[in-house]
Design a protein around this motif. Structure first.
Motif, PDB file in Angstrom:
ATOM      1  N   VAL A   1     -13.389   2.914   0.764  1.00  0.00           N
ATOM      2  CA  VAL A   1     -13.747   3.945   1.622  1.00  0.00           C
ATOM      3  C   VAL A   1     -14.114   5.378   0.836  1.00  0.00           C
ATOM      4  CG1 VAL A   1     -11.298   5.149   1.562  1.00  0.00           C
ATOM      5  CG2 VAL A   1     -12.856   5.420   3.464  1.00  0.00           C
ATOM      6  N   SER A   2     -14.945   5.988   1.433  1.00  0.00           N
ATOM      7  CA  SER A   2     -15.346   7.238   0.618  1.00  0.00           C
ATOM      8  C   SER A   2     -14.797   8.515   1.282  1.00  0.00           C
ATOM      9  CB  SER A   2     -16.756   7.429   0.800  1.00  0.00           C
ATOM     10  OG  SER A   2     -17.486   8.540   0.078  1.00  0.00           O
ATOM     11  N   SER A   3     -14.141   9.356   0.394  1.00  0.00           N
ATOM     12  CA  SER A   3     -13.539  10.629   0.874  1.00  0.00           C
ATOM     13  C   SER A   3     -13.686  11.560   0.030  1.00  0.00           C
ATOM     14  CB  SER A   3     -12.140  10.272   1.068  1.00  0.00           C
ATOM     15  OG  SER A   3     -11.252  11.436   1.401  1.00  0.00           O
ATOM     16  N   LEU A   4     -13.795  12.880   0.519  1.00  0.00           N
ATOM     17  CA  LEU A   4     -14.098  13.980  -0.378  1.00  0.00           C
ATOM     18  C   LEU A   4     -12.725  14.104  -1.473  1.00  0.00           C
ATOM     19  CD1 LEU A   4     -15.884  16.787  -0.946  1.00  0.00           C
ATOM     20  CD2 LEU A   4     -14.267  17.793   0.916  1.00  0.00           C
ATOM     21  N   GLU A   5     -12.929  14.472  -2.745  1.00  0.00           N
ATOM     22  CA  GLU A   5     -12.050  14.590  -3.696  1.00  0.00           C
ATOM     23  C   GLU A   5     -11.097  13.450  -3.872  1.00  0.00           C
ATOM     24  OE1 GLU A   5     -10.436  18.340  -3.045  1.00  0.00           O
ATOM     25  OE2 GLU A   5     -12.144  19.450  -3.410  1.00  0.00           O
ATOM     26  N   ASN A   6     -11.789  12.224  -3.328  1.00  0.00           N
ATOM     27  CA  ASN A   6     -10.767  10.859  -3.478  1.00  0.00           C
ATOM     28  C   ASN A   6      -9.501  11.011  -2.459  1.00  0.00           C
ATOM     29  OD1 ASN A   6     -11.938  11.075  -6.750  1.00  0.00           O
ATOM     30  ND2 ASN A   6     -12.258   9.231  -5.589  1.00  0.00           N
ATOM     31  N   ALA A   7      -9.535  12.038  -1.624  1.00  0.00           N
ATOM     32  CA  ALA A   7      -8.401  12.146  -0.745  1.00  0.00           C
ATOM     33  C   ALA A   7      -8.198  10.985   0.212  1.00  0.00           C
ATOM     34  CB  ALA A   7      -8.442  13.690  -0.086  1.00  0.00           C
ATOM     35  N   PHE A   8      -7.098  10.207   0.030  1.00  0.00           N
ATOM     36  CA  PHE A   8      -7.062   9.014   0.807  1.00  0.00           C
ATOM     37  C   PHE A   8      -5.607   8.596   1.063  1.00  0.00           C
ATOM     38  CE2 PHE A   8      -6.482   4.477   0.714  1.00  0.00           C
ATOM     39  CZ  PHE A   8      -6.837   4.106   1.797  1.00  0.00           C
ATOM     40  N   GLN A   9      -5.043   8.615   2.129  1.00  0.00           N
ATOM     41  CA  GLN A   9      -3.654   8.261   2.522  1.00  0.00           C
ATOM     42  C   GLN A   9      -3.441   6.971   3.432  1.00  0.00           C
ATOM     43  OE1 GLN A   9      -1.173  12.239   3.015  1.00  0.00           O
ATOM     44  NE2 GLN A   9      -3.130  12.634   3.100  1.00  0.00           N
ATOM     45  N   ILE A  10      -2.393   6.199   3.327  1.00  0.00           N
ATOM     46  CA  ILE A  10      -2.030   4.964   4.378  1.00  0.00           C
ATOM     47  C   ILE A  10      -0.719   5.356   4.958  1.00  0.00           C
ATOM     48  CG2 ILE A  10      -2.017   2.715   4.640  1.00  0.00           C
ATOM     49  CD1 ILE A  10      -3.738   2.226   2.557  1.00  0.00           C
ATOM     50  N   GLY A  11      -0.639   5.364   6.157  1.00  0.00           N
ATOM     51  CA  GLY A  11       0.774   5.204   6.946  1.00  0.00           C
ATOM     52  C   GLY A  11       0.628   4.926   8.318  1.00  0.00           C
ATOM     53  N   GLY A  12       1.725   5.438   8.890  1.00  0.00           N
ATOM     54  CA  GLY A  12       1.659   5.125  10.599  1.00  0.00           C
ATOM     55  C   GLY A  12       1.995   3.669  10.861  1.00  0.00           C
TER      56      GLY A  12
ATOM     57  N   ASP B   1      -5.904  24.118   4.328  1.00  0.00           N
ATOM     58  CA  ASP B   1      -4.870  23.446   4.801  1.00  0.00           C
ATOM     59  C   ASP B   1      -4.521  22.056   4.648  1.00  0.00           C
ATOM     60  OD1 ASP B   1      -7.130  23.161   6.311  1.00  0.00           O
ATOM     61  OD2 ASP B   1      -6.397  22.228   7.868  1.00  0.00           O
ATOM     62  N   TRP B   2      -3.440  21.332   4.614  1.00  0.00           N
ATOM     63  CA  TRP B   2      -3.129  19.857   4.007  1.00  0.00           C
ATOM     64  C   TRP B   2      -2.700  19.106   5.150  1.00  0.00           C
ATOM     65  CZ3 TRP B   2      -0.327  24.184   2.799  1.00  0.00           C
ATOM     66  CH2 TRP B   2       1.171  24.211   2.808  1.00  0.00           C
ATOM     67  N   ILE B   3      -2.652  17.746   4.911  1.00  0.00           N
ATOM     68  CA  ILE B   3      -1.978  16.885   5.991  1.00  0.00           C
ATOM     69  C   ILE B   3      -1.457  15.527   5.088  1.00  0.00           C
ATOM     70  CG2 ILE B   3      -4.325  15.498   6.269  1.00  0.00           C
ATOM     71  CD1 ILE B   3      -4.036  15.446   9.345  1.00  0.00           C
ATOM     72  N   TYR B   4      -0.690  15.173   5.634  1.00  0.00           N
ATOM     73  CA  TYR B   4      -0.061  14.014   5.224  1.00  0.00           C
ATOM     74  C   TYR B   4       0.850  13.162   6.155  1.00  0.00           C
ATOM     75  CZ  TYR B   4       3.934  16.976   4.425  1.00  0.00           C
ATOM     76  OH  TYR B   4       5.017  18.069   4.601  1.00  0.00           O
ATOM     77  N   PHE B   5       1.131  11.806   5.863  1.00  0.00           N
ATOM     78  CA  PHE B   5       2.149  11.244   6.763  1.00  0.00           C
ATOM     79  C   PHE B   5       3.543  11.679   6.373  1.00  0.00           C
ATOM     80  CE2 PHE B   5      -1.332   8.093   6.870  1.00  0.00           C
ATOM     81  CZ  PHE B   5      -1.822   7.990   8.332  1.00  0.00           C
ATOM     82  N   HIS B   6       4.173  11.652   7.977  1.00  0.00           N
ATOM     83  CA  HIS B   6       5.434  12.057   7.702  1.00  0.00           C
ATOM     84  C   HIS B   6       6.469  11.455   6.656  1.00  0.00           C
ATOM     85  CE1 HIS B   6       9.236  14.039   8.699  1.00  0.00           C
ATOM     86  NE2 HIS B   6       8.768  14.745   9.558  1.00  0.00           N
ATOM     87  N   PRO B   7       7.311  11.911   5.673  1.00  0.00           N
ATOM     88  CA  PRO B   7       8.090  10.893   4.988  1.00  0.00           C
ATOM     89  C   PRO B   7       9.085  10.259   5.596  1.00  0.00           C
ATOM     90  CG  PRO B   7       8.134  13.254   4.329  1.00  0.00           C
ATOM     91  CD  PRO B   7       7.187  13.213   5.400  1.00  0.00           C
TER      92      PRO B   7
END
Length: 529
Positions: free
Chosen positions: A288-299, A343-349
């Motif tokens: 996948v291609s993402s700005l500044e290598n920002a990439f998260q998996i979850g859900g 702002d920032w975003i992430y999967f809930h821990p």
């Protein structure tokens, strides 16, 4: 019948004393934590600053322990007043600890030594030694010499509390080498170990010939993640790579012959040879291609979050299904805030599959659910929103009269992270008490004031607000930890001056004020490391 009321703290203690629990082994612990949560959130409970200290080196915190002097001095924060657990002997610059992880004993496993059942600090030194140090005494329990062919610098969990990855500094070509047309084939190394007892999985090289111009690489949950300056992120199976490209299995403490040299694996000067060398492109799992290598998996089911790889898309987040890259319904999330900081975003821990999206004036908790009548597609919806406590600026859009008598309506936009407005800076999750902790800061004249709010993790309801006594400068770096009955604030000031403020829960304010007065008289709450 309406919903039954939860028993108060006294009732819970009485039930615990009488043994009114189910046969569930974790019931007592959950009951205890429920009692603690009720105490933490009740109105009469206060959090008082019991200890303040300053240091010229970074300060770290891990589960009730505060580390100074590059992890060589350990202070326990569990007691009513922090006390020193141990201080390791002075060492040379080459022996200083570069990075460390706290390891805690797994449940239900037989370990070779009684000391193995106690917490340990896994530490990496500047001269490439991997140490296991007792978390209570500072005694070195195990040591492994890694290698001399590279400089190892970073520690991380591949699988939390089970497998660690030790990453080297990136190998960059010197100017003379580039002028001579000499390319550095190996960009970095990853050494991977099972912990306690330590056993080597292997050392993997990331080379330019196979992977190209890699900017970084890491391991997470058995996945090799490779990143590029273009924003490209590629995922590979580390298990498949190990199976296909391991040249020789190595065992710590055993004799080994490698490249014409014989030595003991993990002992100096032989160290550990690089035994996983990729000679062909491994099978690609995902790209996948993402700005500044920002990439998260979850859900649940698996989804990923990226920002489209264009600078103008900064602050726009796409939530997509991992299985087919399809965008979730309402999967484009944009806070639409006007601010200096993104702002920032992430999967809930909390492993609920929810998503936390934080902006300067609001915290959104989003949930992922199936679309009605279409179980193959998922949608994003708001679970709850936490809003900053703000008042509309009274001077906004007021008319102005010019010298000629013409009325001109002023129109200007105040930034959402204007320091004079309450702004969210840190959002964290206390898993044992199931609380969201939110740090909000307001700049008053030349001084910033912060408070830590506890919100119900299920509904977002504000349960408790704790003022932080020290001034908060928004230009400094800050970390805030909330751990059961403890709040800890670490601040980095200019010229590498670090400050640590420890707050502890007090249920009787009158008694605490008397104790604080005595402590102030003896001046025991300020130390410098």
């Amino acid at each position: 019948m309406g919903p039954s009321q939860k028993p108060n703290v006294c009732g819970r203690l009485s039930r615990r004393a009488l043994g009114f629990f189910s046969r569930d082994a974790g019931m007592v612990q959950r009951t205890n934590l429920g009692i603690l949560r009720a105490l933490v959130c009740q109105e009469s409970t206060k959090f008082k600053n019991v200890w303040t200290t300053h240091s010229k080196s970074p300060i770290a915190y891990e589960r009730g322990r505060i580390y100074f002097n590059n992890y060589r001095c350990c202070i326990s924060s569990v007691a009513s007043e922090p006390r020193k657990l141990y201080e390791m002997p002075r060492c040379s610059k080459s022996e200083k600890i570069e990075d460390a992880l706290l390891w805690e004993c797994p449940v239900g496993e037989m370990l070779p030594s009684p000391s193995d059942y106690k917490s340990s600090l896994i530490a990496l030194t500047a001269h490439n030694w991997l140490l296991r140090i007792s978390a209570t005494t500072g005694k070195v329990l195990e040591k492994i010499y890694l290698a001399s062919y590279c400089k190892f610098r970073y520690l991380s969990w591949d699988t939390p509390q089970e497998v660690i990855a030790v990453k080297s500094a990136q190998n960059k070509s010197s100017t003379l080498a580039r002028q001579a047309g000499i390319q550095q084939p190996v960009l970095l190394y990853l050494a991977v170990f099972h912990v306690l007892p330590f056993s080597l999985i292997g050392i993997l090289e990331i080379n330019k010939k196979i992977f190209g111009n890699v900017t970084d690489a890491t391991l997470s949950h058995g996945i090799l993640i490779v990143m590029y300056s273009s924003g490209l992120v590629r995922l590979y199976s580390f298990q498949a790579i190990t199976k296909q490209f391991m040249q020789q299995k190595l065992d710590l403490g055993c004799a080994c012959r490698w490249g014409g040299t014989t030595g003991t694996v993990g002992e100096a000067p032989f160290g550990i040879p690089c035994n996983i060398k990729i000679t062909d492109t491994p099978p690609l799992l995902f790209e996948v291609s993402s700005l500044e290598n920002a990439f998260q998996i979850g859900g649940h089911p698996w989804h990923y979050i990226i920002t489209p790889n264009k600078k103008k898309q900064k602050g726009v987040f796409h939530i997509c299904a991992l299985k087919d890259n399809s965008l979730a319904k309402n999967g484009i999330q944009e806070m639409e805030c006007c601010s200096l900081e993104s702002d920032w975003i992430y999967f809930h821990p909390d492993a609920s599959g929810r998503i936390i999206h934080v902006g300067p004036n609001q915290v959104k908790v989003l949930k992922l659910s199936e679309v009605e009548n279409n179980s193959a597609q998922h949608q994003i919806s708001e679970d709850f929103v936490i809003l900053a406590n703000r008042e509309r600026n009274k001077n906004e859009n007021l008319p102005t009269v010019t010298a000629s008598g013409r009325v001109v309506k002023r129109s200007f936009t105040i930034l959402d992270d204007d320091p004079e407005q309450e702004t969210f800076k840190i959002v964290d999750y206390e898993d044992e008490l199931d609380l969201l902790s939110v740090v909000a800061v307001t700049q008053i004249d030349a001084e910033g004031k912060a408070h830590l709010d506890f919100h119900c993790n299920e509904y977002g309801t504000l349960l408790k607000s704790i003022p932080l006594m020290e001034s908060w400068d928004v230009t400094y770096s800050h970390e805030v930890y909330f751990d059961r009955d403890l709040v800890l604030h670490i601040e980095q000031k200019p010229s590498r001056v670090f400050s640590c403020y420890v707050y502890q829960m007090v249920c009787d304010p009158g008694e605490e004020e008397e104790t604080t007065d005595k402590r102030n008289k003896t001046d025991h709450n300020n130390f410098t490391f």
